[in-house]
Design an enzyme around this catalytic site. Structure first.
Site, mmCIF file in Angstrom:
data_model
loop_
_atom_site.group_PDB
_atom_site.id
_atom_site.type_symbol
_atom_site.label_atom_id
_atom_site.label_comp_id
_atom_site.label_asym_id
_atom_site.label_seq_id
_atom_site.Cartn_x
_atom_site.Cartn_y
_atom_site.Cartn_z
ATOM 1 N N TRP A 191 6.631 -25.482 6.977
ATOM 2 C CA TRP A 191 6.964 -24.875 5.779
ATOM 3 C C TRP A 191 6.254 -25.884 4.609
ATOM 4 O O TRP A 191 5.494 -25.147 3.699
ATOM 5 C CB TRP A 191 8.371 -25.246 5.401
ATOM 6 C CG TRP A 191 9.099 -25.003 4.179
ATOM 7 C CD1 TRP A 191 9.129 -23.668 3.446
ATOM 8 C CD2 TRP A 191 8.997 -25.738 2.967
ATOM 9 N NE1 TRP A 191 9.357 -23.683 2.182
ATOM 10 C CE2 TRP A 191 9.440 -25.157 1.706
ATOM 11 C CE3 TRP A 191 8.793 -27.240 2.693
ATOM 12 C CZ2 TRP A 191 9.797 -25.631 0.743
ATOM 13 C CZ3 TRP A 191 8.934 -27.668 1.554
ATOM 14 C CH2 TRP A 191 9.427 -26.945 0.554
ATOM 15 N N ASP A 194 10.996 -20.344 4.414
ATOM 16 C CA ASP A 194 11.457 -20.720 3.052
ATOM 17 C C ASP A 194 12.753 -19.827 3.168
ATOM 18 O O ASP A 194 12.888 -18.640 3.088
ATOM 19 C CB ASP A 194 10.719 -20.381 2.172
ATOM 20 C CG ASP A 194 11.125 -21.253 0.805
ATOM 21 O OD1 ASP A 194 11.266 -22.324 0.598
ATOM 22 O OD2 ASP A 194 11.706 -20.394 -0.022
ATOM 23 N N TYR A 213 3.496 -24.791 1.967
ATOM 24 C CA TYR A 213 3.679 -24.978 0.557
ATOM 25 C C TYR A 213 2.701 -25.724 -0.335
ATOM 26 O O TYR A 213 2.220 -25.375 -1.270
ATOM 27 C CB TYR A 213 5.041 -25.594 0.199
ATOM 28 C CG TYR A 213 5.660 -25.430 -0.828
ATOM 29 C CD1 TYR A 213 6.305 -24.309 -1.418
ATOM 30 C CD2 TYR A 213 5.498 -26.525 -1.586
ATOM 31 C CE1 TYR A 213 6.856 -24.114 -2.826
ATOM 32 C CE2 TYR A 213 5.882 -26.473 -3.137
ATOM 33 C CZ TYR A 213 6.638 -25.323 -3.544
ATOM 34 O OH TYR A 213 6.892 -25.083 -4.828
#
Ligand code: ZN
Length: 500
Positions: free
Chosen positions: A426, A446, A430
């Site tokens: 994640w 997410d 990101y």
């Protein structure tokens, strides 16, 4: 990039079609001048027109920039070249100064992108119609031209700021290209102070539409006290580059389809880097019409796109800062992450040079990786494991200055980040989305994205099903993610009956 056929290009020119601004440049063989399609001058005869996909290509073919429509003010569409991520990455590195020292560094640039030099040249020719060196030179000249036209900076500083080795070289290039000395290009009414403390204001154009309110809301929710201020429709923040510090203030000029950026910084050589950061943070390089049109092909997503035309994917101001924010945001709310970031800045950030701060509330610059790496104890109230992750991130960033720069493919970039303890899939996705501006990054695990997908589709997907669903959004999944987050926020406020 493929240009449309000559007839279509000419029609765009005749109608002064703003949709082609930044995508198309016309060189007029009878005058030797090249223009934006929106130029107010009389349209040249069809047989005198040559069409180019970039200013660099027009200049490389020997055309001079028009003084009326000012090609330097065309929106710069780096990420629109999404047809080739390699070219987008190369352009980002060129803006960072990768080719400012000598032409031989094309090889080094290609190496950083994980491809051969010949392949890089071929890609540039295919997508921009010009060589990497010509692109770098054109950018320098056009940036200098913008500084001359829009500011009162002394010429020696303009030359320095635009990356010219000497004022003599700067004068030579301008005489050759514009057939007049740089000083003659200055507007007579060019106003403003030339003192660095009071700032230099530039206009950065974008392709409309631009959802400014959503952008400011995003920034406001995350604004770190001491570093950023979001109020009265403007955004201000401190800037730290190579030991120097100052600030920028950004306002929206919707009528001029641009952002107005005031830079207060002691070192003019950092101006291109500062402008590049503003462009990245505010996502000015997006051809948003193309992106929105592509995402609207998804019938369920289409109404959400129609709701927020011009929604941008905010970029990270700085790779390390963004990565730290991502780690602080693991498993806590945005508001909590913001408080943690404020503790980090108050305890470890450096003071900003106050004469260059646009507001006395701007007191610190974000701590550099070295400071965090060297700190005996990171004074932030959070679990020990996350403090270790911050420390390891800081160590990795200090030993590899290119850690957050585009490098190789997106998969390679993500694998490199995941080697750092505490950075999972994640966080890596990101960081790729925000800091490296990967238009196709998609942090599918997410929670907000999954909730947003539920708001769009009526049922909450699993991670694998969302990933399959996202295939049709390529190569713009980062923008789809932004719409899903917005849909999630809207559905939360609806269910609570709170603010919209
Ligand atoms: Zn013109």
């Amino acid at each position: 990039m493929e240009l449309p056929d000559r007839d279509m290009c000419y029609r765009a020119l005749q109608s002064r079609d703003a949709r082609f601004d930044g995508l198309l440049f016309v060189g007029v063989t009878s005058t030797g001048i090249y223009c934006r399609p929106v130029c107010p001058a009389r349209t040249a005869k069809f047989e005198h027109c040559r069409f180019f996909g970039s200013a660099a290509a027009a200049q490389e073919a020997g055309f001079r920039p028009c003084l009326r429509c000012r090609p330097e003010t065309a929106p710069e569409l780096a990420s629109w070249r999404g047809t080739s991520n390699t070219v987008s990455r190369a352009l980002a590195l060129i803006t960072d100064g990768a080719l400012d020292k000598d032409a031989g560094s094309v090889e080094a640039l290609a190496e950083r992108l994980g491809i051969g030099e010949r392949h890089l040249r071929r890609l540039f020719l295919q997508h921009l119609g010009a060589s990497p060196v010509a692109v770098a030179q054109t950018r320098r000249v056009l940036f200098a031209k913008q500084l001359i036209h829009e500011t009162a900076m002394p010429m020696t500083e303009v030359a320095l700021a635009a990356g010219f080795g000497s004022i003599r070289r700067f004068n030579e290039v301008f005489l050759k290209l514009f057939r007049r000395a740089p000083t003659e290009l200055r507007r007579k009414n060019s106003s403003g102070s030339s003192k660095r403390e009071s700032g230099v204001t530039l206009r950065l154009r974008y392709r409309p539409p631009y959802d400014w309110d959503s952008m400011l809301e995003y920034l406001q929710a995350r604004a770190i006290t001491g570093i950023e201020i979001v109020e009265n429709g403007s955004y201000a923040r401190t800037v730290g580059i190579e030991g120097f510090s100052g600030s920028v203030q950004v306002r929206h000029s919707p009528a001029r389809q641009s952002l107005s950026v005031t830079i207060r910084f002691p070192r003019v050589q950092s101006f291109p880097a500062i402008v590049a950061r503003v462009r990245r943070l505010f996502d000015l390089g997006a051809d948003i019409e193309t992106i929105d049109a592509h995402l609207s092909l998804d019938p369920r997503l289409a109404p959400f796109i129609a709701c927020r035309p011009g929604l941008r994917a905010p970029g990270g101001w700085d790779g390390f800062e963004l990565a730290v924010r991502a780690i602080l945001g693991q498993q806590v709310s945005v508001a909590t992450a913001r408080k943690l970031a404020e503790q980090l800045v108050a305890n470890h950030g450096e003071r900003v040079a106050s004469e260059f701060a646009s507001d006395p509330r701007l007191t610190h610059v974000f701590p550099e990786p070295r400071r965090i790496a060297k700190a005996k104890f990171i004074e932030v109230k959070m679990p020990a494991a996350r403090r270790v992750a911050l420390k390891e991130l800081a160590e990795a960033a200090s030993s590899d200055p290119n850690l957050f720069r585009p490098f190789g493919t997106i998969e390679e970039a993500i694998a490199k980040l995941r080697n750092i303890r505490g950075i999972g899939e994640w966080t890596a996705q990101y960081i790729a989305l925000r800091a490296m501006r990967e238009t196709d990054a998609f942090p599918a695990t997410d929670a907000g994205l999954l909730r947003g997908a539920a708001a769009v589709d009526g049922a909450r997907p699993t991670v694998p099903s969302l990933l399959i669903r996202s295939e049709s959004w390529r190569p713009w999944r980062a923008y789809a993610a932004q719409h899903l987050w917005a849909a999630c926020a809207a559905s939360i406020s609806k269910s609570r009956g709170a603010y919209a």
